[in-house]
Design a protein around this motif. Structure first.
Motif, PDB file in Angstrom:
ATOM      1  N   LEU A  19      41.655  37.388  34.929  1.00  0.00           N
ATOM      2  CA  LEU A  19      41.892  38.019  36.007  1.00  0.00           C
ATOM      3  C   LEU A  19      42.994  36.805  37.419  1.00  0.00           C
ATOM      4  N   SER A  23      46.259  36.855  38.759  1.00  0.00           N
ATOM      5  CA  SER A  23      46.744  36.509  40.366  1.00  0.00           C
ATOM      6  C   SER A  23      47.574  35.325  40.586  1.00  0.00           C
ATOM      7  N   TYR A  54      46.231  42.954  41.663  1.00  0.00           N
ATOM      8  CA  TYR A  54      45.719  41.530  41.608  1.00  0.00           C
ATOM      9  C   TYR A  54      47.552  41.211  41.621  1.00  0.00           C
ATOM     10  N   ILE A 161      40.551  33.978  42.483  1.00  0.00           N
ATOM     11  CA  ILE A 161      41.255  35.513  42.154  1.00  0.00           C
ATOM     12  C   ILE A 161      41.579  35.846  43.278  1.00  0.00           C
ATOM     13  N   GLU A 163      42.921  39.173  45.591  1.00  0.00           N
ATOM     14  CA  GLU A 163      42.545  40.897  45.129  1.00  0.00           C
ATOM     15  C   GLU A 163      43.618  41.440  46.538  1.00  0.00           C
TER      16      GLU A 163
END
Lengths: 321, 247
Positions: A19, A23, A54, A161, A163
């Motif tokens: 993840l 990113s 992402y 990360i 989002e």
């Protein structure tokens, strides 16, 4: 031109390190004015479209159960072929166990310059330069990549990360994987624990704890914090703790947000494995322990008195009875 | 059986890390150089152990480096191995180095190629995988155990929070780490014998360099430790929560 990110998984779950890589890859794509795509080999329980949050536009998947187990040679061929077909000019891996197995092979197939252990986004102001850890965390190197295709392997816990919104389009890989030459005959996973390389908080014990029977308080402190447990080399060598918990020069290198070292003197070889931690706390009864020089916070005191009080304080803070 | 062991040199683990020439070169003055520990303790020693089990095994060492590599490769020969090859080239680009090793490996038809997990200076962990790809061989990385039964290797490799047992037929490339073998100290017989072991110097094969080191940077110095009284661990927890904000 696009950025292709390798999505690593285990037991049906996408790894946290991937993840981070997604990113990171999305940010590289934005920097280059192009789109980010992912590639996943094997099967997972996650709805892959949700990885769009992402910043990923498209995911290439070969949903073949035979690909759940890693064969670096097979993986490298599928990833490199997909990169060529989709016109990817930058590939991003996590520099975790599987990434270390696959990224160098992919780089060779694509004749791409490779940077492993990247810790920051590339500097594209003058060429393409990536910052990486060198000298076992004691310095950084800025590596220039001159090849048309570039492969970056991102150190775990080095890029946050991010989002947002969005759904990724899923595309089935139209290639037949070659036969694997490496057969996985057994795999064990410490279940229910946070893998050390992915942990944000780590509680680690050393020889100062005197014996394996005293690890109860280390495990409890880790549990109330939601941390992983680790240990120093002498502890692993004496089989007080399993080998996979050993952090340091000859063990694994980690970069958590918090590393609490209890009863560890802080030899330079140990520091090489943990010096990328964002905050280091040292509990040691010896005020001369070298670890205090590398620490952000410390207590000079007896671990057997200090640690139980730390556990109480964390419980109180978190409202755990 | 023929085994090729890749050997590199690194500054001693306790060496001071500093840079010169406007932070573009490692300051090597006064630095003691050693065999990269992963190459020496695990890759080399495991190869020697395999030879001890099967004396018909040939163990060859390879290094890519200048003449200053010679004391290091002699030291490796003192621990074990039959002969060594030095490719006379200096490079920090993993593709260039792997290309040199692959060129030698192609001439030697090796059954096994061992590397260390990574070098402790550039931490690339790339050579094994690259050599395997150049030779189109299977690659098992970060092995903690290596056993051989005829031409079938059983290898345990580390994974996130666990391990995996792999089986593969030779020829094979394996990167070795702790667990594969134990460090050995060379004895006097080994040191004397190493002087007369063949050390062949060959010129590099044509290969591209795909990366270069632009500069180095030292991390900012720590502000210094903030000590909390031993009778007040609750204050430490408060600082971690409110000041460092790590949980």
């Amino acid at each position: 031109m696009s950025v292709l990110i390798f999505i690593d998984h285990s037991e049906g779950q996408i790894k946290k390190a991937s993840l981070e890589a997604l990113s990171y890859g999305a940010a590289v794509a934005a920097q280059l004015g192009t789109t980010a795509e992912g590639i996943i080999l094997g099967t997972v329980n996650t709805d892959l479209a949700t990885l769009g949050k992402y910043g990923i536009k498209k995911i290439h998947q070969a949903a073949d159960k035979a690909l759940d187990a890693l064969d670096a040679q097979v993986y490298a061929k599928l990833i490199a072929d997909t990169a060529t077909q989709s016109g990817a000019t930058v590939l991003v891996f996590s520099n975790n166990f599987n990434g270390k197995a696959v990224a160098p092979r992919v780089a060779v197939r694509l004749k791409a310059g490779l940077v492993t252990g990247a810790v920051a986004l590339p500097d594209t102001s003058n060429g393409f330069v990536v910052k990486k850890n060198v000298f076992s965390g004691k310095a950084f190197g800025h590596i220039g990549l001159t090849s048309p295709v570039k492969v970056i392997s991102l150190n775990p816990n080095s890029y946050a990360i991010k989002e947002g919104e969005g759904a990724a389009e899923i595309v089935t890989l139209s290639v037949t994987p070659p036969a694997a030459k490496v057969k996985v005959t057994a795999a064990t996973q410490a279940t229910g624990e946070v893998p050390l390389t992915e942990a944000e908080l780590v509680v680690s014990g050393g020889r100062g704890l005197k014996g394996p029977e005293n690890w109860g308080m280390i495990e409890e402190l880790a549990k109330v914090l939601g941390a992983a447990t680790a240990c120093s080399r002498p502890v692993a060598d004496a089989h007080w703790r399993p080998h996979h918990e050993h952090v340091g020069q000859t063990g694994i290198a980690i970069a958590p947000n918090l590393y609490i070292a209890i009863g560890i003197s802080g030899a330079i070889q140990h520091l090489a494995g943990v010096n990328r931690s964002k905050v280091i706390v040292v509990i040691n009864k010896d005020p001369e322990a070298p670890f205090f020089k590398a620490a952000d916070y410390g207590i000079v005191g007896d671990a057997f008195e200090v640690v139980p009080k730390m556990i109480e304080a964390v419980k109180k803070l978190k409202g755990i009875a | 059986m023929k085994i090729l062991v890749c050997i590199s040199k690194t500054p001693d683990t306790t060496a001071k890390i500093a840079f010169t020439q406007n932070n573009t070169k490692f300051a090597s003055d006064g630095v003691q150089w050693i065999i990269n520990p992963y190459d020496e303790w695990y890759a080399l020693v495991r190869a020697i152990e395999l030879k001890e089990k099967d004396p018909s095994t040939a163990v060859h060492l390879i290094t890519v480096g200048g003449a200053d590599m010679e004391p290091i490769i002699r030291k490796a020969l003192a621990i074990g191995g039959d002969e060594a090859i030095r490719v006379n080239a200096e490079s920090h680009d993993p593709f260039y180095i792997a290309s040199q090793i692959a060129a030698i490996a192609r001439q030697g038809t090796y059954d096994l190629i061992f590397t260390g997990k990574e070098t402790i200076d550039y931490n690339g962990s790339a050579i094994g995988g690259m050599v395997a790809e150049l030779l189109d061989l299977p690659y098992i990385s970060l092995a903690t155990k290596f056993d051989l039964n005829g031409t079938t290797a059983t290898v345990i490799r580390e994974t996130e929070g666990g391990e995996e047992t792999d089986e593969a037929s030779l020829p094979l490339v394996v990167s070795c780490q702790k667990g594969v073998a134990e460090q050995r100290i060379p004895n006097m017989k080994g040191i004397m014998g190493a002087r007369t072991k063949p050390l062949k110097v060959v010129e590099p094969a044509a290969a591209e360099t795909l990366t270069s080191i632009v500069s180095f940077e030292l991390p900012p110095a720590k502000a210094g430790v903030q000590l909390v009284a031993a009778d007040n661990p609750a204050e430490l927890i408060r600082l971690l929560h409110e000041e460092a904000r790590v949980f």
